[in-house]
Design a protein around this motif. Structure first.
Motif, PDB file in Angstrom:
ATOM      1  N   GLY A 131       7.685 -18.739   0.571  1.00  0.00           N
ATOM      2  CA  GLY A 131       7.444 -19.111   1.969  1.00  0.00           C
ATOM      3  C   GLY A 131       7.916 -18.065   2.954  1.00  0.00           C
ATOM      4  N   MET A 132       8.090 -16.842   2.484  1.00  0.00           N
ATOM      5  CA  MET A 132       8.545 -15.757   3.352  1.00  0.00           C
ATOM      6  C   MET A 132       7.391 -14.796   3.602  1.00  0.00           C
ATOM      7  N   ASP A 133       7.563 -13.925   4.584  1.00  0.00           N
ATOM      8  CA  ASP A 133       6.529 -12.967   4.949  1.00  0.00           C
ATOM      9  C   ASP A 133       6.599 -11.746   4.043  1.00  0.00           C
ATOM     10  N   ARG A 134       5.625 -11.601   3.173  1.00  0.00           N
ATOM     11  CA  ARG A 134       5.605 -10.474   2.237  1.00  0.00           C
ATOM     12  C   ARG A 134       5.412  -9.145   2.948  1.00  0.00           C
ATOM     13  N   ASN A 135       4.919  -9.178   4.152  1.00  0.00           N
ATOM     14  CA  ASN A 135       4.662  -7.947   4.906  1.00  0.00           C
ATOM     15  C   ASN A 135       5.818  -7.556   5.824  1.00  0.00           C
ATOM     16  N   THR A 136       6.993  -8.101   5.591  1.00  0.00           N
ATOM     17  CA  THR A 136       8.160  -7.755   6.401  1.00  0.00           C
ATOM     18  C   THR A 136       8.409  -6.251   6.374  1.00  0.00           C
ATOM     19  N   ARG A 137       8.075  -5.621   5.277  1.00  0.00           N
ATOM     20  CA  ARG A 137       8.260  -4.167   5.158  1.00  0.00           C
ATOM     21  C   ARG A 137       7.508  -3.405   6.239  1.00  0.00           C
ATOM     22  N   ASP A 138       6.461  -3.999   6.789  1.00  0.00           N
ATOM     23  CA  ASP A 138       5.637  -3.294   7.773  1.00  0.00           C
ATOM     24  C   ASP A 138       6.372  -3.030   9.085  1.00  0.00           C
ATOM     25  N   ARG A 139       7.510  -3.648   9.276  1.00  0.00           N
ATOM     26  CA  ARG A 139       8.288  -3.319  10.477  1.00  0.00           C
ATOM     27  C   ARG A 139       8.818  -1.879  10.397  1.00  0.00           C
ATOM     28  N   TYR A 140       8.716  -1.275   9.219  1.00  0.00           N
ATOM     29  CA  TYR A 140       9.168   0.109   9.013  1.00  0.00           C
ATOM     30  C   TYR A 140       8.010   1.090   8.863  1.00  0.00           C
ATOM     31  N   LEU A 141       6.828   0.703   9.295  1.00  0.00           N
ATOM     32  CA  LEU A 141       5.658   1.576   9.168  1.00  0.00           C
ATOM     33  C   LEU A 141       5.851   2.945   9.805  1.00  0.00           C
ATOM     34  N   ASP A 142       6.681   3.025  10.821  1.00  0.00           N
ATOM     35  CA  ASP A 142       6.899   4.306  11.508  1.00  0.00           C
ATOM     36  C   ASP A 142       7.943   5.187  10.816  1.00  0.00           C
ATOM     37  N   SER A 143       8.539   4.700   9.740  1.00  0.00           N
ATOM     38  CA  SER A 143       9.535   5.500   9.034  1.00  0.00           C
ATOM     39  C   SER A 143       8.845   6.586   8.216  1.00  0.00           C
ATOM     40  N   PRO A 144       9.407   7.782   8.211  1.00  0.00           N
ATOM     41  CA  PRO A 144       8.840   8.824   7.355  1.00  0.00           C
ATOM     42  C   PRO A 144       9.023   8.523   5.862  1.00  0.00           C
ATOM     43  N   TYR A 145       9.812   7.504   5.540  1.00  0.00           N
ATOM     44  CA  TYR A 145      10.098   7.163   4.150  1.00  0.00           C
ATOM     45  C   TYR A 145       9.405   5.877   3.694  1.00  0.00           C
ATOM     46  N   TYR A 146       8.543   5.333   4.548  1.00  0.00           N
ATOM     47  CA  TYR A 146       7.828   4.099   4.219  1.00  0.00           C
ATOM     48  C   TYR A 146       7.027   4.274   2.926  1.00  0.00           C
ATOM     49  N   GLU A 147       6.175   5.285   2.877  1.00  0.00           N
ATOM     50  CA  GLU A 147       5.308   5.470   1.708  1.00  0.00           C
ATOM     51  C   GLU A 147       6.115   5.737   0.439  1.00  0.00           C
ATOM     52  N   ARG A 148       7.193   6.480   0.564  1.00  0.00           N
ATOM     53  CA  ARG A 148       8.049   6.773  -0.598  1.00  0.00           C
ATOM     54  C   ARG A 148       8.621   5.472  -1.165  1.00  0.00           C
ATOM     55  N   THR A 149       9.108   4.606  -0.285  1.00  0.00           N
ATOM     56  CA  THR A 149       9.719   3.362  -0.713  1.00  0.00           C
ATOM     57  C   THR A 149       8.660   2.389  -1.231  1.00  0.00           C
ATOM     58  N   GLU A 150       7.526   2.350  -0.590  1.00  0.00           N
ATOM     59  CA  GLU A 150       6.414   1.520  -1.057  1.00  0.00           C
ATOM     60  C   GLU A 150       6.004   1.946  -2.472  1.00  0.00           C
ATOM     61  N   GLU A 151       5.893   3.246  -2.699  1.00  0.00           N
ATOM     62  CA  GLU A 151       5.515   3.762  -4.009  1.00  0.00           C
ATOM     63  C   GLU A 151       6.600   3.468  -5.053  1.00  0.00           C
ATOM     64  N   PHE A 152       7.875   3.637  -4.691  1.00  0.00           N
ATOM     65  CA  PHE A 152       8.974   3.338  -5.610  1.00  0.00           C
ATOM     66  C   PHE A 152       8.866   1.908  -6.120  1.00  0.00           C
ATOM     67  N   CYS A 153       8.659   0.975  -5.203  1.00  0.00           N
ATOM     68  CA  CYS A 153       8.567  -0.427  -5.605  1.00  0.00           C
ATOM     69  C   CYS A 153       7.301  -0.686  -6.423  1.00  0.00           C
ATOM     70  N   ALA A 154       6.189  -0.119  -6.011  1.00  0.00           N
ATOM     71  CA  ALA A 154       4.919  -0.363  -6.702  1.00  0.00           C
ATOM     72  C   ALA A 154       4.914   0.209  -8.116  1.00  0.00           C
ATOM     73  N   LYS A 155       5.376   1.425  -8.274  1.00  0.00           N
ATOM     74  CA  LYS A 155       5.258   2.115  -9.560  1.00  0.00           C
ATOM     75  C   LYS A 155       6.418   1.853 -10.515  1.00  0.00           C
ATOM     76  N   TYR A 156       7.620   1.664  -9.970  1.00  0.00           N
ATOM     77  CA  TYR A 156       8.796   1.643 -10.835  1.00  0.00           C
ATOM     78  C   TYR A 156       9.589   0.338 -10.773  1.00  0.00           C
ATOM     79  N   ASP A 157       9.851  -0.188  -9.596  1.00  0.00           N
ATOM     80  CA  ASP A 157      10.748  -1.333  -9.459  1.00  0.00           C
ATOM     81  C   ASP A 157      10.058  -2.642  -9.863  1.00  0.00           C
ATOM     82  N   GLN A 158       8.943  -2.964  -9.261  1.00  0.00           N
ATOM     83  CA  GLN A 158       8.322  -4.259  -9.519  1.00  0.00           C
ATOM     84  C   GLN A 158       7.689  -4.351 -10.904  1.00  0.00           C
TER      85      GLN A 158
END
Length: 186
Positions: A131-158
């Motif tokens: 029941g939580m917002d899965r897109n909460t990460r999008d509040r960091y879209l302006d971070s230069p490290y957004y894509e790096r962290t998104e990729e870390f979770c997609a490829k390795y963590d999850q």
């Protein structure tokens, strides 16, 4: 010198002297030399808990690091992958901050940010089931490290919850931990 000879004698900071702080500062390398062994021990403690996941928290950490290493990531990134959940059993509701605090002085700003924010980015994969917002990460879209962290979770963590995955053992990563956290080891 005996152990008592290497101690300041004040009982409150406002009673301390410059000599006390010179003594204390001289002991920082001794304390830092214990960090690698303490980190390994904390990782071993993750073996005792699975938190309901298909693998232990240690195995999850080893899978995350092994996947990153097998994908050709550099040692610093692999170290961050290994330690990203080290705080799971110490601070279950705030574990990324524990890991981020451990690695901060030793890794790049990008890797530190990735470790510090991975919990929110990992939420993309399951928060909607709670029941939580899965897109909460999008509040960091302006971070230069957004894509790096998104990729870390997609490829390795999850993806690191597979009981059949063959991870490198913790002993494989001990030299990496020592090289990073114990300056005397290198």
């Amino acid at each position: 010198m005996s152990d008592t000879e290497l101690r300041a004698e004040f009982t409150a900071f406002d009673q301390s002297t410059e000599q006390d702080w010179e003594l204390i500062a001289s002991q920082l390398p001794v304390t830092q030399s214990m960090a690698a062994a303490n980190i390994v021990e904390q990782l071993r403690m993750l073996e005792r808990d699975h938190g309901g996941f298909p693998v232990s928290r240690l195995e999850h950490s080893l899978q995350t690091a092994s996947r990153a290493e097998n994908d050709g990531r550099d040692e610093e990134y692999v170290l961050c992958a290994l330690l990203h959940d080290i705080g799971d059993t110490l601070a279950p509701y705030n574990h990324p901050s524990i890991a981020a605090g451990i690695v901060k002085p030793f890794v790049s700003e990008a890797n530190h940010w990735m470790v510090e924010h991975h919990g929110i980015f990992q939420g993309y994969y399951f928060w909607h089931h709670l029941g939580m917002d899965r897109n909460t990460r999008d509040r960091y879209l302006d971070s230069p490290y957004y894509e790096r962290t998104e990729e870390f979770c997609a490829k390795y963590d999850q993806t690191a919850f597979d009981p059949d995955y063959v991870s490198a053992p913790l002993s494989h990563y001990e030299p990496l931990i020592a090289a990073c956290f114990d300056p005397a080891s290198g």
